[in-house]
Design a protein around this motif. Structure first.
Motif, mmCIF file in Angstrom:
data_model
loop_
_atom_site.group_PDB
_atom_site.id
_atom_site.type_symbol
_atom_site.label_atom_id
_atom_site.label_comp_id
_atom_site.label_asym_id
_atom_site.label_seq_id
_atom_site.Cartn_x
_atom_site.Cartn_y
_atom_site.Cartn_z
ATOM 1 N N VAL A 141 0.837 -1.200 0.000
ATOM 2 C CA VAL A 141 0.000 0.000 0.000
ATOM 3 C C VAL A 141 0.876 1.256 0.000
ATOM 4 O O VAL A 141 2.073 1.193 0.323
ATOM 5 C CB VAL A 141 -0.967 0.040 1.215
ATOM 6 C CG1 VAL A 141 -1.907 -1.147 1.165
ATOM 7 C CG2 VAL A 141 -0.181 0.074 2.530
ATOM 8 N N GLY A 172 6.586 1.612 2.535
ATOM 9 C CA GLY A 172 8.044 1.546 2.588
ATOM 10 C C GLY A 172 8.660 0.657 1.524
ATOM 11 O O GLY A 172 9.614 -0.079 1.784
ATOM 12 N N LYS A 173 8.158 0.755 0.303
ATOM 13 C CA LYS A 173 8.689 -0.070 -0.784
ATOM 14 C C LYS A 173 10.118 0.327 -1.148
ATOM 15 O O LYS A 173 10.951 -0.522 -1.436
ATOM 16 C CB LYS A 173 7.774 0.023 -2.017
ATOM 17 C CG LYS A 173 6.395 -0.597 -1.771
ATOM 18 C CD LYS A 173 5.531 -0.579 -3.004
ATOM 19 C CE LYS A 173 4.970 0.782 -3.351
ATOM 20 N NZ LYS A 173 3.981 1.301 -2.373
ATOM 21 N N ILE A 209 3.905 2.202 7.222
ATOM 22 C CA ILE A 209 4.980 2.268 8.204
ATOM 23 C C ILE A 209 4.437 2.741 9.559
ATOM 24 O O ILE A 209 3.592 3.642 9.602
ATOM 25 C CB ILE A 209 6.053 3.261 7.692
ATOM 26 C CG1 ILE A 209 6.779 2.662 6.488
ATOM 27 C CG2 ILE A 209 7.014 3.674 8.783
ATOM 28 C CD1 ILE A 209 7.502 1.379 6.768
ATOM 29 N N ASP A 247 5.524 12.637 -1.017
ATOM 30 C CA ASP A 247 5.522 12.195 0.371
ATOM 31 C C ASP A 247 5.654 13.455 1.224
ATOM 32 O O ASP A 247 6.739 13.838 1.622
ATOM 33 C CB ASP A 247 6.696 11.224 0.582
ATOM 34 C CG ASP A 247 6.682 10.585 1.969
ATOM 35 O OD1 ASP A 247 5.642 10.655 2.649
ATOM 36 O OD2 ASP A 247 7.719 10.020 2.358
ATOM 37 N N ARG A 265 0.385 10.801 5.426
ATOM 38 C CA ARG A 265 1.642 10.061 5.471
ATOM 39 C C ARG A 265 2.478 10.464 6.680
ATOM 40 O O ARG A 265 3.446 9.801 7.023
ATOM 41 C CB ARG A 265 2.421 10.265 4.175
ATOM 42 C CG ARG A 265 1.663 9.707 2.973
ATOM 43 C CD ARG A 265 2.313 10.079 1.672
ATOM 44 N NE ARG A 265 3.555 9.356 1.446
ATOM 45 C CZ ARG A 265 3.649 8.224 0.766
ATOM 46 N NH1 ARG A 265 2.582 7.653 0.256
ATOM 47 N NH2 ARG A 265 4.818 7.651 0.580
HETATM 48 P P1 ADP Z 1 6.009 3.735 -0.560
HETATM 49 O O1 ADP Z 1 6.989 3.858 -1.686
HETATM 50 O O2 ADP Z 1 5.626 2.307 -0.289
HETATM 51 O O3 ADP Z 1 4.805 4.642 -0.721
HETATM 52 P P2 ADP Z 1 8.085 4.923 0.983
HETATM 53 O O4 ADP Z 1 9.186 4.015 0.592
HETATM 54 O O5 ADP Z 1 8.028 6.267 0.345
HETATM 55 O O6 ADP Z 1 6.695 4.197 0.778
HETATM 56 O O7 ADP Z 1 8.108 5.060 2.560
HETATM 57 C C1 ADP Z 1 7.256 5.950 3.257
HETATM 58 C C2 ADP Z 1 8.005 6.669 4.363
HETATM 59 O O8 ADP Z 1 8.367 5.756 5.410
HETATM 60 C C3 ADP Z 1 9.290 7.294 3.898
HETATM 61 O O9 ADP Z 1 9.380 8.573 4.460
HETATM 62 C C4 ADP Z 1 10.381 6.365 4.433
HETATM 63 O O10 ADP Z 1 11.572 7.079 4.712
HETATM 64 C C5 ADP Z 1 9.751 5.829 5.707
HETATM 65 N N1 ADP Z 1 10.177 4.464 6.056
HETATM 66 C C6 ADP Z 1 10.378 3.421 5.220
HETATM 67 N N2 ADP Z 1 10.696 2.301 5.914
HETATM 68 C C7 ADP Z 1 10.681 2.635 7.224
HETATM 69 C C8 ADP Z 1 10.911 1.899 8.450
HETATM 70 N N3 ADP Z 1 11.214 0.602 8.409
HETATM 71 N N4 ADP Z 1 10.802 2.579 9.594
HETATM 72 C C9 ADP Z 1 10.479 3.883 9.625
HETATM 73 N N5 ADP Z 1 10.246 4.618 8.528
HETATM 74 C C10 ADP Z 1 10.339 4.023 7.326
#
Ligand code: ADP
Ligand code: ZN
Length: 820
Positions: free
Chosen positions: A307, A311-312, A463, A632, A672
């Motif tokens: 979703v 955190g992809k 996350i 984001d 977010r």
């Molecule tokens: P998606 O691409 O799935 O929409 P994102 O990779 O952009 O999600 O991640 C969303 C936010 O969560 C980003 O700001 C990222 O830095 C943060 N994030 C990702 N993994 C973690 C984690 N394991 N713990 C805390 N924050 C995280």
């Protein structure tokens, strides 16, 4: 015993030409003195039908399969343009997407190094003192001598008219006034070198420096302060010294100046520090599956179904770390890089100095240098848009495609490849892992995962267990009473006011992709669709009628809605500017930013506008689909969708799929950060499955949609080819399309392929060309590919026999993502 390999004295050459008939290798003899230089991937000049042509070597043999093969005229002094693996990939592309191989080669060639053969005319001896015998001849000679004796034929054609110039040049040549030659154009990009100053070991002797004149001592001090190496121009500008001082220092052997190649790096803004997060359980699970595959070195495809906000990116990054550890390289594709600078920054900050960025907004020199840096192994991670897939990465370990459902992964010019599908082929050839990430996977990928071809990795939550936003559907049929339908409903305006007064930010989204002109019932929200094609109809004000752009069937506009029998049918369409005005009137004094085609004409406009919004300079961002992806911004707690129905009205079988993707993606921008998000969606069809699914039951919706695709023979269950016929003449376009349909009926007989049309394309006239299209559905693309090419060849033979037929063009789009 040492056996020297047999000399490879014949080369198979693909001629650089878009003409289908020439799309096969021709055999040429390799001149003995060039034998070592000719390799697979070499660019050569060869004689071809009375002129010199550019060609690419695709094979070498010690025996010719034809008698008296001609010789290669010249081997260009370039490293081979592609290797065997790229050649195999290009062959697959040419075969699947029905394009000439020479065109597929353009994808893997160094950017900016493409060349063309041009014909030049030059004065032979005393030409200008003689009398040419005709007025045009005199003019051509005068033009030539004014230009210093030489001009390209193209230039002369432009000046004097293409029709007459060639025969006149022929006459001038026959009479000995001019000669012709073929020459290569220069490449658009080449390596850049700069002068670099280096301190010598002698410079470490302090006493030697003491004796220097002040100016020279300044230079040496500055140079040593910079670690003993600096660009000459920077050194001179920092010290205000002259080149003469440098020269005398060089004479004293305290420093050396030499030209060195430099790599131009595109400026990407400052790379924000990306934290190394500890993966949560869902991430850890996905990372483990992917890295296991990387370790095993066996090709696998993963569908990372997570979703928005799950955190992809962190998963891609961890997998890439593993790939680099094993000495392999990575390619990451993002949909539209200029809209997702944030993603690029995250990779740059996690892999400092190892990332090459490749996208269309780079200058030719920058792009060439990034590409070259990859080929030379300097960068082991490539982040880029669609074409970055072809980066010359050796030992490829992983390809990751973010937002794999995005239609921008499909090229809209020939070769019309889909990066997702080509990535799968490339990864398979390289034994690499492919990761397809999305919160709204394409039905293609979902179907392949169900069939077991892909492994699905699910990340169901955000996350830190942050909630997904709550979605509210606003039924616009009930708003506004009898009068005009307001653009913004009461619930939308209330939500905006509340967000703004809480000090939060809002994004208002207006989808304008596609058509403003569709008809919708004002009472029940029905959009009229074709009874045979399962696509919506387009309203044409000329003729006041509705048309199916798949099969060509026409309908009169009904007085009352055929669905509910009550409501009047109304035409739809609204712009961002009107939305901005209405919001400004409702919330005076609130800062708004509008992002659409009009406000983003300058080069970095989106970065600046998004930067300002992120920095909190405005509370509301209003925009078109360019704001739907990737953003984001923690301060955003409200997302408003002005009209969810516009994508549904597209005359395309993917309309429902696109609607769910678009709505889910924009909604994903809300909440977010620490405060939960909320989404308000205005619609005239809240009961439509794609829209209703936004408030629950998404799996069921997807299931039903995929089943109906299967029943109606649409992708991903068949291959689709969209054949477009264009002509500047209205009648010629229609007549040609009819004829092509007849040829296809004959040529595809017995293959089980279904042919639909011809019908006017939804964009029925574009850049002065009338457009018709024919759709072909087939369960087996491999089986019909050759037949389609032959059919088009036969069509062209026919087209040459009737007036205006020469201007008719046929193009084929395999696996189209848009049928406009
Ligand atoms: P998606 O691409 O799935 O929409 P994102 O990779 O952009 O999600 O991640 C969303 C936010 O969560 C980003 O700001 C990222 O830095 C943060 N994030 C990702 N993994 C973690 C984690 N394991 N713990 C805390 N924050 C995280
Ligand atoms: Zn139809």
């Amino acid at each position: 015993m040492i056996v020297s390999p047999a000399p490879k004295s014949y080369a198979e050459v693909i001629i650089d030409s878009a003409v289908r008939d020439l799309d096969r290798p021709f055999t040429y003899a390799v001149p003995t003195e060039e034998e070592g230089k000719v390799q697979v991937g070499s660019m050569v000049l060869v004689p071809f039908s009375g002129r010199l042509s550019l060609g690419y070597v695709v094979g070498l043999h010690d025996r010719a399969d034809v008698a008296n093969a001609k010789s290669i005229a010249r081997v260009l002094d370039e490293p081979p343009l592609f290797d065997f693996d790229s050649q195999r990939l290009c062959s697959w592309i040419a075969g699947h997407y029905l394009c000439p191989l020479s065109q597929a080669f353009k994808l893997v060639m160094p950017p900016g190094r493409g060349r063309k053969v041009k014909q030049f005319v030059y004065l032979a001896g005393a030409g200008d003192s003689l009398c040419a015998g005709s007025e045009l001849g005199e003019q051509i000679l005068a033009e030539l001598s004014q230009a210093g004796g030489e001009l390209s034929v193209d230039t002369l054609k432009r000046k004097f008219g293409a029709g007459v110039v060639m025969s006149e040049i022929g006459m001038l040549e026959g009479a000995g006034f001019v000669c012709r030659k073929f020459a290569l154009t220069r490449p658009a990009a080449s390596a850049k070198s700069r002068l670099v100053v280096r301190a010598t070991p002698a410079a470490s002797d302090a006493s030697a420096l003491e004796k220097l004149p002040v100016r020279q001592r300044d230079i040496m001090e500055e140079l040593l302060a910079r670690g003993g190496i600096e660009f000459q121009s920077d050194l001179l500008s920092h010290t205000g010294a002259s080149g003469a001082s440098l020269k005398s220092l060089a004479k004293k052997e305290l420093l050396e100046v030499a030209g060195e190649e430099v790599l131009r790096r595109p400026w990407l803004g400052s790379a924000a520090e990306e934290e190394r997060h500890t993966p949560n359980p869902a991430q850890a699970q996905a990372i483990e599956r992917i890295t296991d595959a990387v370790e095993s070195g066996v090709h696998r495809v993963f569908l990372l179904d997570g979703v928005t906000g799950s955190g992809k990116t962190e998963v891609y990054i961890r997998a890439i770390e593993k790939v680099l550890e094993r000495g392999k390289g990575a390619i990451v594709l993002v949909p539209e890089i200029s809209l997702t600078p944030q993603t690029v920054e995250r990779f740059e900050s996690r892999f400092p100095d190892q990332v090459a960025v490749l996208h269309s907004r780079l200058g030719p020199g920058e792009r060439f240098d990034q590409w070259r840096g990859v080929r030379e192994g300097r960068y082991r991670v490539v982040v880029g848009a669609r074409s970055a897939l072809f980066a010359p990465m050796s030992d490829l370990g992983i390809i990751a495609i973010d937002e794999e459902h995005e239609p921008s992964y499909k090229s809209d010019t020939s070769p019309r490849y889909h990066a997702r599908d080509v990535a799968e082929v490339r990864a398979r050839m390289a034994g690499a892992v492919l990761v397809l990430g999305s919160a709204t996977p394409s039905f293609e990928s979902i179907t392949r995962a169900r069939a077991g071809a892909y492994e699905r990795l699910v990340m169901p939550g955000r996350i830190d267990n942050r909630p997904l936003p709550e979605v509210e559907l606003v039924d616009m049929r009930r708003s506004g009473g009898a009068g005009q339908v307001p653009l913004l409903s009461r619930p939308m305006l209330d939500a905006l006011s509340r967000t703004v007064s809480a000090g939060d930010q809002a994004i208002i989204f207006l989808n304008r992709r596609g058509f403003a002109n569709y008809m919708q019932c004002h009472a029940c929200g029905a959009i009229m669709g074709c009874d045979e094609c399962e696509v919506s109809l387009c309203y044409h004000s000329r003729g006041h009628m509705m048309l199916c752009h798949h099969c060509g069937k026409r309908w009169a506009v009904p007085e009352v809605c055929p669905s509910c029998g009550a409501g009047p049918m109304k035409q739809f369409g609204a712009g961002t500017q009107r939305v901005e005005e209405e919001i400004a009137a409702h919330l005076p004094g609130v800062n708004l930013i509008r992002m659409d085609a009009d406000t983003t004409t300058t080069k970095d406009a989106h970065w600046h506008l998004l930067g300002a919004f992120r920095a909190g300079e405005a509370q509301i961002l209003i925009g078109t689909q360019m704001i739907a992806k990737g953003l984001d911004i923690p301060g955003v707690t409200l997302v408003g969708v002005i009209n969810a129905d516009t994508a549904l009205a597209l005359p395309d079988f993917r309309a429902s799929e696109r609607t769910y993707q678009l709505l889910t993606q924009v909604s994903g921008r809300a909440g977010r950060g620490l405060r939960p998000g909320r989404v308000v969606i205005q619609t005239f069809t809240p009961e439509h499955p794609a829209i209703r699914a936004m408030t629950g039951g998404m799996e069921a919706f997807i299931e039903a949609e995929i089943t109906s695709r299967s029943n109606a023979f649409y992708p991903p269950f068949v291959d689709l080819v969209n054949i477009t016929v264009t002509s500047p003449e209205m009648a010629a376009a229609a007549r040609s399309a009819e004829r092509l349909r007849k040829i296809l009926d004959t040529d595809l007989q017995g293959t089980g392929a279904i042919v639909l049309g011809p019908a006017p394309a939804p964009l029925s006239r574009l850049r002065g060309l009338y457009r018709w299209h024919i759709l072909v559905k087939s369960a087996d693309m491999e089986q019909i590919a050759a037949r389609l090419n032959e059919a088009v060849g036969r069509f062209y033979d026919y087209a040459h026999t009737f007036p205006h037929g020469k201007d008719v063009k046929v193009s084929m789009d395999v696996d189209p993502v848009s049928l406009l």
